[in-house]
Design a protein around this motif. Structure first.
Motif, PDB file in Angstrom:
ATOM      1  N   SER A 224       0.841  -1.014  -0.062  1.00  0.00           N
ATOM      2  CA  SER A 224       0.148   0.020   0.304  1.00  0.00           C
ATOM      3  C   SER A 224       0.724   0.889  -0.328  1.00  0.00           C
ATOM      4  CB  SER A 224      -0.869  -0.202   1.223  1.00  0.00           C
ATOM      5  OG  SER A 224      -0.122  -0.223   2.309  1.00  0.00           O
TER       6      SER A 224
ATOM      7  N   ARG B  36       0.445   5.758   0.703  1.00  0.00           N
ATOM      8  CA  ARG B  36      -0.579   6.302   1.116  1.00  0.00           C
ATOM      9  C   ARG B  36       0.227   7.932   0.937  1.00  0.00           C
ATOM     10  NH1 ARG B  36      -4.802   5.862   4.246  1.00  0.00           N
ATOM     11  NH2 ARG B  36      -4.679   3.929   4.138  1.00  0.00           N
TER      12      ARG B  36
ATOM     13  N   HIS C 148      -3.505   0.617  -4.163  1.00  0.00           N
ATOM     14  CA  HIS C 148      -3.029  -0.614  -3.173  1.00  0.00           C
ATOM     15  C   HIS C 148      -2.508  -1.604  -4.576  1.00  0.00           C
ATOM     16  CE1 HIS C 148      -5.122  -0.620   1.078  1.00  0.00           C
ATOM     17  NE2 HIS C 148      -5.710  -0.517   0.166  1.00  0.00           N
TER      18      HIS C 148
ATOM     19  N   HIS D 274      -4.675   7.498  -1.206  1.00  0.00           N
ATOM     20  CA  HIS D 274      -3.815   6.214  -1.174  1.00  0.00           C
ATOM     21  C   HIS D 274      -3.691   4.919  -2.337  1.00  0.00           C
ATOM     22  CE1 HIS D 274      -7.503   4.268   1.571  1.00  0.00           C
ATOM     23  NE2 HIS D 274      -6.578   3.070   1.353  1.00  0.00           N
TER      24      HIS D 274
END
Length: 579
Positions: free
Chosen positions: A80, A82, A130, A128
């Motif tokens: 991930s 962010r 993924h 964000h």
């Protein structure tokens, strides 16, 4: 920008269901692909004809092409990425480029490698993305991902520069675990200022501040209203604990418990017990083989506790500057306990900034330098004194000694920032500087009343006495004299110099010594700095008795007693520190 490599998984379809689904608390909005190994990869978020299974089968194709005996058990890689809250909202194209840079940097899909792993980047929020990948390459070999976490962090630093984003300091693996997205959304939905994890971390840190034993630590946790589960070994020995907020429940209505190590690395029970370690010299004194340590006088109230904590903080400053790494790290860690105790016991007008200072300083207290526990006894005792002396008033001697301690704590935070910066501990140094700014704000709130009172007293001095103090400043500090006399706090300094003259010590010598302890050119108010140094060095009450406000009926009167007994942390040459 904060990248995070998650634990590897076994089911590609399971992670896709989460990424494209509504989220734990309906927080996912418009999930869709922003980039993938193949520009024609199906996107179940935007293409109604595409399914999760379509994307899963393509991602898993290199894995399923292998014989079952050669397939890795955990083949699903998950990263991930962010952005910081203050960063601008990036476009899908920008996030796609960031995803391509991340898979290249981590080794999932190096630039120019036609046989790299398959991957896809999903965006389901503004801040964000993924990245999901399978770690078997197109040529059937398993990708060798070495230090993919560190590589993603290094690439993030480059991305921050290229996109003009907030520069995040690189970590060293000693930070406390950050709240998850689900925890943050839950806190927002319930109207909490902080997540349950952060509230528990703060409460546990306050409970351990100055605590001398396991029993008192757990008594404080219970008094704070936490639910506690102790972990008992078959032998009957206590080896761990978990805590929960009474009103933090999961879907089944059960309390959500966190172990100490999940709150912060130094809040596990074994690490907490290390704080109660006594140095070898203290242990030898107990068994009669070493010199006996002088007993400290009993604390008589909040003002006395703050005065003694100021002395302990000053000694810690010297050790941070001149001690070895282990003892310096111990002083910095114990300083966090003093800040936690100070925030817990201070008056309302300083409590918010002190709480933020303690919250920020928490990151400063840990690094890869092992703290030599046992040599921080004076600061830990100071934290204990603050807790046991009870809440302080925001005025009179309580308020003045609070300002005195905050003034000293500010310089300790600055010293900690410098120490960490020299060790290239960027996160810890930044946290210490942030704590120092909160302490500066807390000082402004705490010092207003006592400095105004001292200033009034200085303005009431006879003209010849005011002139005498002005001449003294010109004599001792000729280069700074005019600046000092132009400051708003100059009358308070004049009153303090007059108090020192009446108390007996040579004011000129005291002033010269206070000025030598630290350069004064960068001080916001030189007069403020010198007032508290002089009142501490000359053992003067923080606020003269005659100017205390009369206590309300039924309240206690706080005497101006001053701790005279020195705190023992080893011999240190005080004159070598310029403060």
């Amino acid at each position: 920008m904060i990248p995070r490599v998650h634990a590897r998984g076994t089911r590609t379809i399971g992670l896709l269901h989460y990424l494209y689904g509504p989220g734990t608390h309906e927080e996912h909005i418009d999930p869709h692909l922003v980039a993938a190994w193949d520009g024609l990869a199906p996107d179940p978020g935007r293409n109604p004809d595409a399914t999760y299974g379509d994307l899963q089968r393509l991602l898993d194709q290199p894995v399923t092409a292998l014989p079952e005996s050669r397939r890795p058990a955990e083949h699903v890689w998950h990263l991930s990425v962010r952005a910081a809250p203050e960063d601008p909202i990036l476009s899908d194209e920008q996030w796609g480029e960031i995803a391509r840079r991340m898979v290249a940097a981590t080794g999932i899909a190096p630039d120019g490698d036609d046989a790299a792993c398959r991957w896809a980047a999903v965006r389901h929020a503004d801040d964000h993305i993924h990245i999901i990948a399978t770690i078997v390459r197109e040529d059937g070999r398993q990708s060798r991902l070495r230090q993919d976490g560190k590589r993603s962090q290094a690439e993030a630093r480059k991305i921050e520069i290229g996109y003009g984003l907030r520069r995040v300091h690189s970590g060293d693996g000693t930070a406390a675990q950050q709240p998850t997205s689900a925890e943050r959304h839950k806190a927002q939905r319930e109207g909490r200022e902080r997540t349950a994890r952060e509230e528990l971390r703060e409460t546990v840190r306050r409970a351990v501040a100055g605590a001398p034993s396991t029993d008192e630590f757990f008594d404080r946790l219970a008094a704070a209203g936490l639910l506690i589960r102790k972990r008992i070994a078959p032998s009957g020995d206590l080896f761990g604990y978990k805590v929960a907020l009474p009103d933090d429940r999961n879907k089944g209505g059960e309390p959500v418990f966190y172990s100490g190590s999940k709150l912060a690395p130094d809040l596990s029970l074994p690490r907490i017990r290390e704080r109660w370690t006594r140095p070898a010299d203290a242990a030898s004194a107990d068994d009669g083989s070493g010199p006996e340590q002088p007993a400290l006088p009993d604390v008589t109230g909040p003002a006395f506790a703050r005065r003694r904590a100021t002395i302990a903080t000053w000694q810690a400053l010297l050790i941070i500057d001149h001690g070895n790494d282990g003892t310096a790290a111990a002083q910095i860690a114990a300083a966090g306990e003093v800040l936690d105790a100070l925030a817990k016991t201070s008056a309302a007008h300083t409590r918010a900034e002190l709480r933020e200072a303690a919250f920020a300083f928490e990151r400063t207290s840990r690094s890869h330098v092992r703290a030599a526990r046992g040599h921080d006894r004076a600061l830990r005792q100071a934290a204990r004194d603050l807790v046991h002396s009870g809440p302080a008033l925001g005025r009179g001697e309580d308020g003045a000694t609070t300002a005195m301690l905050i003034d000293m704590a500010f310089f300790l935070a600055t010293a900690a920032a410098n120490w960490h910066a020299k060790k290239h501990h960027s996160q810890q140094a930044a946290a210490a500087r942030q704590a120092a700014e909160h302490l500066r704000a807390a000082y402004q709130a705490a010092a207003g009343e006592p400095m105004a009172t001292l200033g009034q007293r200085g303005r009431c001095l006879a003209p010849r006495l005011r002139q005498r103090q002005a001449d003294l400043v010109r004599q001792v500090l000729p280069e700074l004299a005019e600046r000092i006399r132009a400051e708003d706090s100059w009358p308070a300094l004049a009153a303090t110099l007059d108090d020192a003259r009446k108390a007996g010590p040579d004011p000129a010598a005291l002033l010269a010594d206070s000025a030598r302890r630290r350069e004064l050119d960068t001080a916001t108010s030189i007069s403020d700095v010198l007032v508290w140094r002089l009142r501490r060095s000359a053992h003067l009450p923080a606020l003269p008795e005659s100017f205390h406000e009369a206590p309300a009926r039924g309240s206690r009167r706080q005497g101006p007693s001053v701790p005279q007994t020195p705190l023992t942390q080893g011999a240190v040459d005080h004159s070598s520190r310029r403060r």
